[in-house]
Design an enzyme around this catalytic site. Structure first.
Site, PDB file in Angstrom:
ATOM      1  N   HIS B  60       8.666 -22.572  22.694  1.00 15.27           N
ATOM      2  CA  HIS B  60      10.061 -22.970  22.659  1.00 15.27           C
ATOM      3  C   HIS B  60      10.325 -23.515  21.249  1.00 15.27           C
ATOM      4  O   HIS B  60       9.394 -23.758  20.488  1.00 15.27           O
ATOM      5  CB  HIS B  60      10.324 -24.049  23.704  1.00 15.27           C
ATOM      6  CG  HIS B  60      10.537 -23.517  25.095  1.00 15.27           C
ATOM      7  ND1 HIS B  60      10.987 -24.302  26.128  1.00 15.27           N
ATOM      8  CD2 HIS B  60      10.385 -22.259  25.602  1.00 15.27           C
ATOM      9  CE1 HIS B  60      11.106 -23.559  27.224  1.00 15.27           C
ATOM     10  NE2 HIS B  60      10.738 -22.327  26.934  1.00 15.27           N
ATOM     11  N   GLU B  62      11.173 -26.413  20.100  1.00 21.82           N
ATOM     12  CA  GLU B  62      10.555 -27.703  19.794  1.00 21.82           C
ATOM     13  C   GLU B  62       9.046 -27.541  19.592  1.00 21.82           C
ATOM     14  O   GLU B  62       8.443 -28.187  18.728  1.00 21.82           O
ATOM     15  CB  GLU B  62      10.825 -28.695  20.925  1.00 21.82           C
ATOM     16  CG  GLU B  62      12.310 -28.933  21.236  1.00 21.82           C
ATOM     17  CD  GLU B  62      12.879 -27.975  22.281  1.00 21.82           C
ATOM     18  OE1 GLU B  62      12.439 -26.796  22.329  1.00 21.82           O
ATOM     19  OE2 GLU B  62      13.760 -28.406  23.048  1.00 21.82           O
ATOM     20  N   SER B  87      19.170 -29.438  24.849  1.00 18.76           N
ATOM     21  CA  SER B  87      18.451 -30.438  25.648  1.00 18.76           C
ATOM     22  C   SER B  87      17.069 -29.902  26.040  1.00 18.76           C
ATOM     23  O   SER B  87      16.958 -28.775  26.513  1.00 18.76           O
ATOM     24  CB  SER B  87      19.278 -30.752  26.900  1.00 18.76           C
ATOM     25  OG  SER B  87      18.762 -31.886  27.554  1.00 18.76           O
ATOM     26  N   CYS B  89      13.494 -28.891  27.693  1.00 20.67           N
ATOM     27  CA  CYS B  89      12.939 -28.594  29.015  1.00 20.67           C
ATOM     28  C   CYS B  89      11.784 -29.561  29.307  1.00 20.67           C
ATOM     29  O   CYS B  89      11.411 -30.377  28.462  1.00 20.67           O
ATOM     30  CB  CYS B  89      12.448 -27.146  29.061  1.00 20.67           C
ATOM     31  SG  CYS B  89      10.858 -26.915  28.249  1.00 20.67           S
ATOM     32  N   CYS B  92       8.821 -29.222  26.618  1.00 16.87           N
ATOM     33  CA  CYS B  92       9.093 -29.806  25.299  1.00 16.87           C
ATOM     34  C   CYS B  92       9.218 -31.323  25.406  1.00 16.87           C
ATOM     35  O   CYS B  92       8.811 -32.058  24.509  1.00 16.87           O
ATOM     36  CB  CYS B  92      10.331 -29.154  24.705  1.00 16.87           C
ATOM     37  SG  CYS B  92      10.094 -27.374  24.464  1.00 16.87           S
ATOM     38  N   ASP B 153      12.968 -17.776  30.107  1.00 13.55           N
ATOM     39  CA  ASP B 153      12.547 -18.862  29.211  1.00 13.55           C
ATOM     40  C   ASP B 153      12.490 -20.216  29.900  1.00 13.55           C
ATOM     41  O   ASP B 153      11.716 -21.090  29.503  1.00 13.55           O
ATOM     42  CB  ASP B 153      13.492 -18.933  28.004  1.00 13.55           C
ATOM     43  CG  ASP B 153      12.819 -19.573  26.805  1.00 13.55           C
ATOM     44  OD1 ASP B 153      11.692 -19.164  26.477  1.00 13.55           O
ATOM     45  OD2 ASP B 153      13.403 -20.489  26.197  1.00 13.55           O
TER      46      ASP B 153
HETATM   47 CA   LIG Z   1      13.554 -23.252  23.363  1.00 11.05          CA
HETATM   48 ZN   LIG Z   2      11.251 -26.277  26.056  1.00  7.97          ZN
END
Ligand SMILES: [Ca+2]
Ligand SMILES: [Zn+2]
Ligand SMILES: [Ca+2]
Ligand SMILES: [Zn+2]
Lengths: 156, 156
Positions: B60, B62, B87, B89, B92, B153
């Site tokens: 991802h 981050e 924002s 997940c 992350c 994702d």
């Molecule tokens: Ca991402």
């Molecule tokens: Zn994430």
């Protein structure tokens, strides 16, 4: 069930083999295996910590394992079990939650235990700790000789 | 402080540039920047979602950003701020907690908002949501055209 117990021991052995492979490469010996719960079960991915080998800050064993399993549609993870030799850190816990992996089997949680197990359980994940004496002894020994590297891996 | 607000806007622009770079590569347009809070602040790493480009289930925005920052001793993260266009997940969020990143600035949380912000705050992380209209509109539009990829994702 008796059969599930046998599977757990066998797949934890596989995760431990991954851990030892990591040590042979000069890395942090933590291993993981992601298994699809079909009959018979199918290994989707296996991996080990890559901090040293790939100079990676994100490829903990569980992450490396999920990464090696490749891109999967979300529904696949809902029928899997993740085997990891060590109690998961916050990051790996989050990865398990992101994909909705419903069951996690942990080799031992003496060498490390953060808030992961508790968070997983609070979100409905089944968490089994095998407390395997060989895995525990092996990793405890490794940490004694590699304290700085280990602290780096858990962000201390 | 006025200066911090200016920094936040500037670094969020940088994260958004990362997101747009991802889109140009055919990927999921989410970007992130990790900044060391020195005077002047120093960018330690920047990155964007790599699901399509690297066929990655773990990178991802981050994570890619933290990965690109490379191996760092744990103490460094304690003086950083992570900028992310969306924002975070669960995964992350867990990465932020693992390394003890004390401050997270989020571009928008309309397109996605899981339990991350809440968990971060409960663990003492400062979470700032800029609610940037341009970032929000850009990503909302992208999701409309890429629902399947987006669901993959976030593990749906
Ligand atoms: Ca991402
Ligand atoms: Zn994430
Ligand atoms: Ca690990
Ligand atoms: Zn971990």
């Amino acid at each position: 069930m008796v059969e599930r117990e046998v599977d757990d021991v066998a797949f934890m052995r596989m995760a431990f083999e991954e851990a030892k492979k990591g040590a042979q490469e000069g890395g942090i010996p933590i291993g993981a295996v992601l298994v699809l719960l079909e009959d018979p079960p199918k290994v989707l991915g296996r991996g080990h910590n890559q901090r040293v080998q790939k100079r990676s800050a994100t490829l903990h064993a569980e992450m490396d394992c999920v990464e090696n399993a490749g891109r999967l549609v979300g529904s696949v993870y809902k029928n899997t079990c993740l085997y990891t030799t060590l109690s998961p850190c916050d990051m790996c816990t989050g990865c398990i939650l992101l994909y909705g992996i419903p069951r996690v089997v942990i080799g031992e949680n003496h060498s490390f235990r953060g808030k992961g197990e508790e968070l997983l359980r609070s979100r409905g994940v089944e968490v089994v700790v095998l407390d395997d004496a060989e895995i525990r002894g092996y990793f405890c020994e490794w940490i004694r000789r590699n304290e700085g590297l280990w602290n780096e891996d858990i962000g201390v």
